[in-house]
Motif scaffolding. Structure first.
Motif, PDB file in Angstrom:
ATOM      1  N   VAL A 133       0.866  -1.167   0.000  1.00  0.00           N
ATOM      2  CA  VAL A 133       0.000   0.000   0.000  1.00  0.00           C
ATOM      3  C   VAL A 133       0.907   1.223   0.000  1.00  0.00           C
ATOM      4  CG1 VAL A 133      -1.667   1.317   1.323  1.00  0.00           C
ATOM      5  CG2 VAL A 133      -1.825  -1.157   1.245  1.00  0.00           C
ATOM      6  N   GLU A 134       0.707   2.084  -1.012  1.00  0.00           N
ATOM      7  CA  GLU A 134       1.532   3.286  -1.034  1.00  0.00           C
ATOM      8  C   GLU A 134       0.997   4.257   0.003  1.00  0.00           C
ATOM      9  OE1 GLU A 134       1.548   4.554  -5.110  1.00  0.00           O
ATOM     10  OE2 GLU A 134       2.078   2.502  -5.615  1.00  0.00           O
ATOM     11  N   LEU A 135       1.900   4.815   0.786  1.00  0.00           N
ATOM     12  CA  LEU A 135       1.473   5.738   1.822  1.00  0.00           C
ATOM     13  C   LEU A 135       1.094   7.071   1.205  1.00  0.00           C
ATOM     14  CD1 LEU A 135       3.977   5.143   4.721  1.00  0.00           C
ATOM     15  CD2 LEU A 135       1.633   4.375   4.488  1.00  0.00           C
ATOM     16  N   ALA A 136       0.054   7.696   1.785  1.00  0.00           N
ATOM     17  CA  ALA A 136      -0.304   9.038   1.353  1.00  0.00           C
ATOM     18  C   ALA A 136       0.878   9.949   1.667  1.00  0.00           C
ATOM     19  CB  ALA A 136      -1.540   9.496   2.109  1.00  0.00           C
ATOM     20  N   ASP A 137       1.029  10.989   0.854  1.00  0.00           N
ATOM     21  CA  ASP A 137       2.124  11.933   1.059  1.00  0.00           C
ATOM     22  C   ASP A 137       2.012  12.532   2.468  1.00  0.00           C
ATOM     23  OD1 ASP A 137       3.883  13.998   1.073  1.00  0.00           O
ATOM     24  OD2 ASP A 137       3.094  14.993  -0.724  1.00  0.00           O
ATOM     25  N   PRO A 138       3.042  12.316   3.315  1.00  0.00           N
ATOM     26  CA  PRO A 138       2.929  12.819   4.688  1.00  0.00           C
ATOM     27  C   PRO A 138       2.891  14.348   4.757  1.00  0.00           C
ATOM     28  CG  PRO A 138       5.111  11.879   4.282  1.00  0.00           C
ATOM     29  CD  PRO A 138       4.285  11.597   3.078  1.00  0.00           C
ATOM     30  N   ASP A 150      -4.011   3.169   3.803  1.00  0.00           N
ATOM     31  CA  ASP A 150      -2.670   3.563   4.224  1.00  0.00           C
ATOM     32  C   ASP A 150      -2.680   4.002   5.681  1.00  0.00           C
ATOM     33  OD1 ASP A 150      -3.395   6.499   3.974  1.00  0.00           O
ATOM     34  OD2 ASP A 150      -3.554   5.879   1.878  1.00  0.00           O
ATOM     35  N   HIS A 151      -3.831   4.475   6.153  1.00  0.00           N
ATOM     36  CA  HIS A 151      -3.946   4.898   7.557  1.00  0.00           C
ATOM     37  C   HIS A 151      -5.181   4.248   8.180  1.00  0.00           C
ATOM     38  CE1 HIS A 151      -1.080   7.913   6.310  1.00  0.00           C
ATOM     39  NE2 HIS A 151      -0.905   8.251   7.572  1.00  0.00           N
ATOM     40  N   VAL A 152      -5.155   4.135   9.492  1.00  0.00           N
ATOM     41  CA  VAL A 152      -6.293   3.543  10.184  1.00  0.00           C
ATOM     42  C   VAL A 152      -6.429   4.173  11.570  1.00  0.00           C
ATOM     43  CG1 VAL A 152      -4.957   1.624  11.183  1.00  0.00           C
ATOM     44  CG2 VAL A 152      -7.396   1.316  10.793  1.00  0.00           C
ATOM     45  N   ALA A 153      -7.681   4.260  12.025  1.00  0.00           N
ATOM     46  CA  ALA A 153      -7.925   4.664  13.422  1.00  0.00           C
ATOM     47  C   ALA A 153      -8.781   3.567  14.053  1.00  0.00           C
ATOM     48  CB  ALA A 153      -8.656   5.998  13.472  1.00  0.00           C
ATOM     49  N   ILE A 154      -8.411   3.178  15.272  1.00  0.00           N
ATOM     50  CA  ILE A 154      -9.219   2.196  16.005  1.00  0.00           C
ATOM     51  C   ILE A 154     -10.009   2.963  17.060  1.00  0.00           C
ATOM     52  CG2 ILE A 154      -9.191   0.143  17.476  1.00  0.00           C
ATOM     53  CD1 ILE A 154      -6.634  -0.757  16.133  1.00  0.00           C
ATOM     54  N   ILE A 155     -11.340   2.882  16.937  1.00  0.00           N
ATOM     55  CA  ILE A 155     -12.219   3.575  17.893  1.00  0.00           C
ATOM     56  C   ILE A 155     -12.859   2.538  18.800  1.00  0.00           C
ATOM     57  CG2 ILE A 155     -14.298   4.989  18.136  1.00  0.00           C
ATOM     58  CD1 ILE A 155     -13.710   6.394  15.641  1.00  0.00           C
ATOM     59  N   VAL A 156     -12.764   2.780  20.093  1.00  0.00           N
ATOM     60  CA  VAL A 156     -13.411   1.896  21.069  1.00  0.00           C
ATOM     61  C   VAL A 156     -14.139   2.791  22.073  1.00  0.00           C
ATOM     62  CG1 VAL A 156     -13.048   0.114  22.830  1.00  0.00           C
ATOM     63  CG2 VAL A 156     -11.600   0.145  20.800  1.00  0.00           C
ATOM     64  N   GLY A 209      -2.839   6.142  12.909  1.00  0.00           N
ATOM     65  CA  GLY A 209      -1.569   6.340  12.211  1.00  0.00           C
ATOM     66  C   GLY A 209      -1.520   5.474  10.973  1.00  0.00           C
ATOM     67  N   THR A 210      -0.319   5.257  10.463  1.00  0.00           N
ATOM     68  CA  THR A 210      -0.201   4.356   9.317  1.00  0.00           C
ATOM     69  C   THR A 210      -0.542   2.947   9.805  1.00  0.00           C
ATOM     70  OG1 THR A 210       2.104   3.834   9.732  1.00  0.00           O
ATOM     71  CG2 THR A 210       1.678   5.757   8.341  1.00  0.00           C
ATOM     72  N   ILE A 211      -0.864   2.086   8.871  1.00  0.00           N
ATOM     73  CA  ILE A 211      -1.201   0.707   9.257  1.00  0.00           C
ATOM     74  C   ILE A 211      -0.028   0.105  10.045  1.00  0.00           C
ATOM     75  CG2 ILE A 211      -1.707  -1.612   8.390  1.00  0.00           C
ATOM     76  CD1 ILE A 211      -4.030   0.117   7.745  1.00  0.00           C
ATOM     77  N   ALA A 212       1.189   0.351   9.566  1.00  0.00           N
ATOM     78  CA  ALA A 212       2.366  -0.230  10.229  1.00  0.00           C
ATOM     79  C   ALA A 212       2.505   0.303  11.661  1.00  0.00           C
ATOM     80  CB  ALA A 212       3.619   0.073   9.426  1.00  0.00           C
ATOM     81  N   GLU A 213       2.252   1.593  11.838  1.00  0.00           N
ATOM     82  CA  GLU A 213       2.361   2.185  13.180  1.00  0.00           C
ATOM     83  C   GLU A 213       1.329   1.580  14.125  1.00  0.00           C
ATOM     84  OE1 GLU A 213       3.931   6.624  11.851  1.00  0.00           O
ATOM     85  OE2 GLU A 213       1.799   6.290  12.195  1.00  0.00           O
ATOM     86  N   VAL A 214       0.114   1.414  13.615  1.00  0.00           N
ATOM     87  CA  VAL A 214      -0.969   0.944  14.491  1.00  0.00           C
ATOM     88  C   VAL A 214      -0.818  -0.537  14.819  1.00  0.00           C
ATOM     89  CG1 VAL A 214      -3.466   0.556  14.631  1.00  0.00           C
ATOM     90  CG2 VAL A 214      -2.585   2.734  13.801  1.00  0.00           C
TER      91      VAL A 214
END
Ligand SMILES: Nc1ncnc2c1ncn2[C@@H]1O[C@H](COP(=O)(O)OP(=O)(O)OP(=O)(O)O)[C@@H](O)[C@H]1O
Length: 326
Positions: A67-72, A276-282, A290-295
């Motif tokens: 997955v190409e990361l969005a331009d930071p 490329d990015h994800v947020a986990i809401i609970v 953050g990025t998938i790798a960070e999360v």
């Protein structure tokens, strides 16, 4: 020894070159694969529409190497700050912050009742927050709703469509409501119907569509005015695997051409593959983003999700279910 090391290094370089070439090929294929036309602009400040290239058949399956990361450094196009929503005694969303950059494919995941739909509804101007602000391309969604909504295409969670219209009529209605002229609506409707595999269903009532077809016509309606941002609540729910691949490719191409997708889904594998990015809401709060790798860190996204959502519940009791009543 030295020549072995040199040979190993050459082999590694060759493998890396091959991988890079394959990734590039995949990216190029994605850009040209699905929609016959890049959806042209309807907002005055957007660049002129690209000339219509020749029609191409949708490609069935394209695997992305990475997955190409969005331009930071790309501008933040959706900024939600301190969002709060209460329904009576229930706090559905309690202080959500999100930043989505242009060209990003951003996924929101969370357990049932976590507040995903409530958050997306506030972002799209469908549900007024009790506190917090939302800006889309710098426009305050709740202060200037008309301007903001021009930039957004929405696939809401509980679809309330005018289902006594045919698919073609619904697309026509959506397009003209967004200010498109007759010709543009017809051209885009044909493109979207082809891309979503709905050509044969266009003259049938939407009320008679299957759940997946309804989802796809709603998605087509959300895209017809070529919005800058697509906010999609569970776009893949009820959609069959082949259609899901097609829809994914349409969205990937949209993102590759500068659009931004913010979606919610329960499909961890899909999120991990396409976003490329994800947020986990609970429980109404963003616990990781953050990025998938960070999360996900060293775990899979699903493992990280389960960990943050409170772990797996061991099934106890329910012995009655194992002794059949007949
Ligand atoms: N209109 C409403 N009135 C009262 N409570 C509501 C309303 N809408 C949502 N809620 C509550 O807010 C909380 C968050 O709901 P929401 O639909 O945002 O969750 P979700 O993360 O989208 O869940 P799911 O994955 O099941 O779709 C839940 O407790 C839900 O019962």
């Amino acid at each position: 020894m030295a020549s072995e090391a040199r040979l190993a290094s050459e082999a590694r370089s060759a493998a890396e070159a091959k991988l890079t070439a394959e990734s590039k090929l995949t990216a190029e294929a994605l850009v040209t694969a699905v929609l016959p036309t890049a959806l042209p602009s309807v907002t005055p400040d957007r660049p002129a529409a690209a000339p219509r290239p020749k029609k191409r058949k949708p490609v069935a399956v394209i695997e992305r190497a990475t997955v190409e990361l969005a331009d930071p450094l790309a501008p933040v196009v959706v900024r939600a700050s301190g969002l709060v929503k209460r329904f009576g005694p229930t706090t559905a969303v309690s202080g959500v912050d999100l930043e989505v950059r242009a060209g990003s494919f951003y996924g929101i995941v969370g357990p049932n009742g976590a507040g995903k739909t409530t958050t997306l509804s506030m972002i799209t101007g469908l549900l007024r927050p009790n506190a917090g602000s939302i800006h889309v391309h710098g426009i305050d969604v709740w202060a200037k709703p008309v301007q903001a909504k021009r930039l957004i295409g929405v696939l809401p969670d509980r679809l309330r469509l005018f289902d006594r219209l045919t698919g073609a009529q619904l697309l026509y209605y959506s397009g003209t409501l967004r200010g498109l002229d007759n010709r543009a609506v017809r051209e885009r409707s044909a493109d979207l119907a082809a891309a979503f595999g709905l050509e044969d269903a266009l003259n049938r009532l939407v009320a008679d569509y299957s759940a997946g077809m309804t989802k796809k016509i709603a998605l087509a309606c959300a895209m017809i005015h070529s919005p800058r941002v697509l906010v999609l609540d569970e776009p893949f729910e009820s959609v069959d695997p082949v259609s899901a691949v097609n829809v994914t490719e349409i969205l990937q191409k949209y993102v590759a051409s500068g659009g931004t997708v913010l979606l919610s889904s329960h499909g961890m594998d899909l999120i991990q593959r396409v976003c490329d990015h994800v947020a986990i809401i609970v429980q109404g709060t963003v616990l990781a983003s953050g990025t998938i790798a960070e999360v996900r860190g060293s775990a899979t996204l699903e493992e990280r999700f389960i960990e943050l959502a409170g772990g797996r519940k061991v099934a106890e009791g329910m012995e009655w279910l194992h002794s059949f009543s007949d």
